[in-house]
Write a protein that holds these residues in place. Structure first.
Motif, PDB file in Angstrom:
ATOM      1  N   ARG A  66      -5.775   8.187  -6.345  1.00  0.00           N
ATOM      2  CA  ARG A  66      -6.978   8.094  -5.499  1.00  0.00           C
ATOM      3  C   ARG A  66      -7.694   6.758  -5.731  1.00  0.00           C
ATOM      4  N   TYR A  67      -7.824   6.363  -6.993  1.00  0.00           N
ATOM      5  CA  TYR A  67      -8.480   5.099  -7.328  1.00  0.00           C
ATOM      6  C   TYR A  67      -7.756   3.925  -6.665  1.00  0.00           C
ATOM      7  N   ASP A  99      -7.851  -6.329  -2.580  1.00  0.00           N
ATOM      8  CA  ASP A  99      -7.135  -6.100  -3.831  1.00  0.00           C
ATOM      9  C   ASP A  99      -5.631  -6.255  -3.663  1.00  0.00           C
ATOM     10  N   LYS A 158       0.832  -1.209   0.000  1.00  0.00           N
ATOM     11  CA  LYS A 158       0.000   0.000   0.000  1.00  0.00           C
ATOM     12  C   LYS A 158       0.868   1.261   0.000  1.00  0.00           C
ATOM     13  N   SER A 159       1.977   1.231   0.692  1.00  0.00           N
ATOM     14  CA  SER A 159       2.851   2.405   0.761  1.00  0.00           C
ATOM     15  C   SER A 159       3.588   2.669  -0.551  1.00  0.00           C
ATOM     16  N   GLN A 217      -5.765   3.914  -4.043  1.00  0.00           N
ATOM     17  CA  GLN A 217      -5.941   3.970  -2.585  1.00  0.00           C
ATOM     18  C   GLN A 217      -7.323   3.469  -2.184  1.00  0.00           C
ATOM     19  N   THR A 218      -8.345   3.861  -2.948  1.00  0.00           N
ATOM     20  CA  THR A 218      -9.716   3.421  -2.662  1.00  0.00           C
ATOM     21  C   THR A 218      -9.847   1.910  -2.808  1.00  0.00           C
ATOM     22  N   GLU A 219      -9.283   1.361  -3.878  1.00  0.00           N
ATOM     23  CA  GLU A 219      -9.363  -0.085  -4.098  1.00  0.00           C
ATOM     24  C   GLU A 219      -8.660  -0.853  -2.982  1.00  0.00           C
ATOM     25  N   PHE A 220      -7.526  -0.345  -2.520  1.00  0.00           N
ATOM     26  CA  PHE A 220      -6.778  -1.034  -1.483  1.00  0.00           C
ATOM     27  C   PHE A 220      -7.429  -0.915  -0.110  1.00  0.00           C
ATOM     28  N   LYS A 221      -8.259   0.119   0.098  1.00  0.00           N
ATOM     29  CA  LYS A 221      -8.958   0.250   1.380  1.00  0.00           C
ATOM     30  C   LYS A 221      -9.937  -0.895   1.588  1.00  0.00           C
ATOM     31  N   LYS A 222     -10.448  -1.447   0.499  1.00  0.00           N
ATOM     32  CA  LYS A 222     -11.406  -2.557   0.593  1.00  0.00           C
ATOM     33  C   LYS A 222     -10.761  -3.794   1.211  1.00  0.00           C
ATOM     34  N   GLY A 223      -9.450  -3.923   1.054  1.00  0.00           N
ATOM     35  CA  GLY A 223      -8.725  -5.018   1.683  1.00  0.00           C
ATOM     36  C   GLY A 223      -8.604  -6.293   0.869  1.00  0.00           C
TER      37      GLY A 223
END
Length: 188
Positions: free
Chosen positions: A79-80, A90, A51-52, A82-88
């Motif tokens: 932004r896209y 991906d 993620k980093s 980061q949003t996809e990775f927030k779901k956990g």
């Protein structure tokens, strides 16, 4: 220093048989250190993106979107991602040649009420134009296939992309006999 003729010959040999890289008679007189240098310089390193480190993938992800005629900016791509990775669910893996990212594959876990268990959905894959036809996409697919274990892997391939369907079909994928993909577009 490896000259371009030696590298070209080696690449041609490697393309014909990936598993027997160092056993060809034409390379018996070449020192192993040179063979190792050639091997390291021609085979990209495949790794998961944390993620980093998502911002490192943003430029090539932007080129992927542009290749699909989607207007976007680097900030929108970041932004896209980061949003996809927030779901956990991906993941992105990338292929690097040295420090340069030459390709990526974005995939995630999908759950269905109709099929038991989880499946892996391939969301996006792109290889830099200068690195195509060298087995990079195949390496990315093989990495995900290894990660998937016994999980089914699914992908949508654009019919207009002449390479994409064949890439998947030549790497163990088959057309789904049970489901068809239908799309509704509002005609407003």
């Amino acid at each position: 220093m490896i000259n371009s003729v030696t590298l070209s010959l080696y690449n041609n040999i490697c393309e014909s048989n990936q598993k027997k890289r160092f056993s060809y008679p034409s390379f018996q007189g070449v020192r192993k250190s040179v063979q190792k240098d050639i091997f390291v310089s021609t085979i990209p390193k495949i790794s998961k993106v944390t993620k980093s480190k998502l911002s490192e993938i943003a430029p090539i992800y932007l080129r992927y979107r542009e290749s699909a005629n989607v207007t976007s900016s680097i900030s929108e791509v970041k932004r896209y991602l980061q949003t996809e990775f927030k779901k956990g669910d991906d993941n992105i893996i990338c292929a690097r040649q040295g420090e340069k990212v030459i390709g990526f594959l974005h995939y995630g876990v999908e759950r269905s009420t109709l099929r038991p268990g989880e499946r892996i959905r391939l969301k996006a894959m792109f290889v830099d134009e200068g690195s195509r036809d060298k087995g990079v996409a195949k390496q990315l697919l093989e990495f995900v296939q290894g990660e998937a274990g016994d999980k089914e892997i699914i992908v949508k391939a654009r019919r207009s992309n002449g390479v994409s369907p064949y890439l998947y079909l030549n790497n163990g994928f088959s057309e789904d006999e049970e489901y068809i993909h239908l799309v509704y577009k509002n005609k407003k």
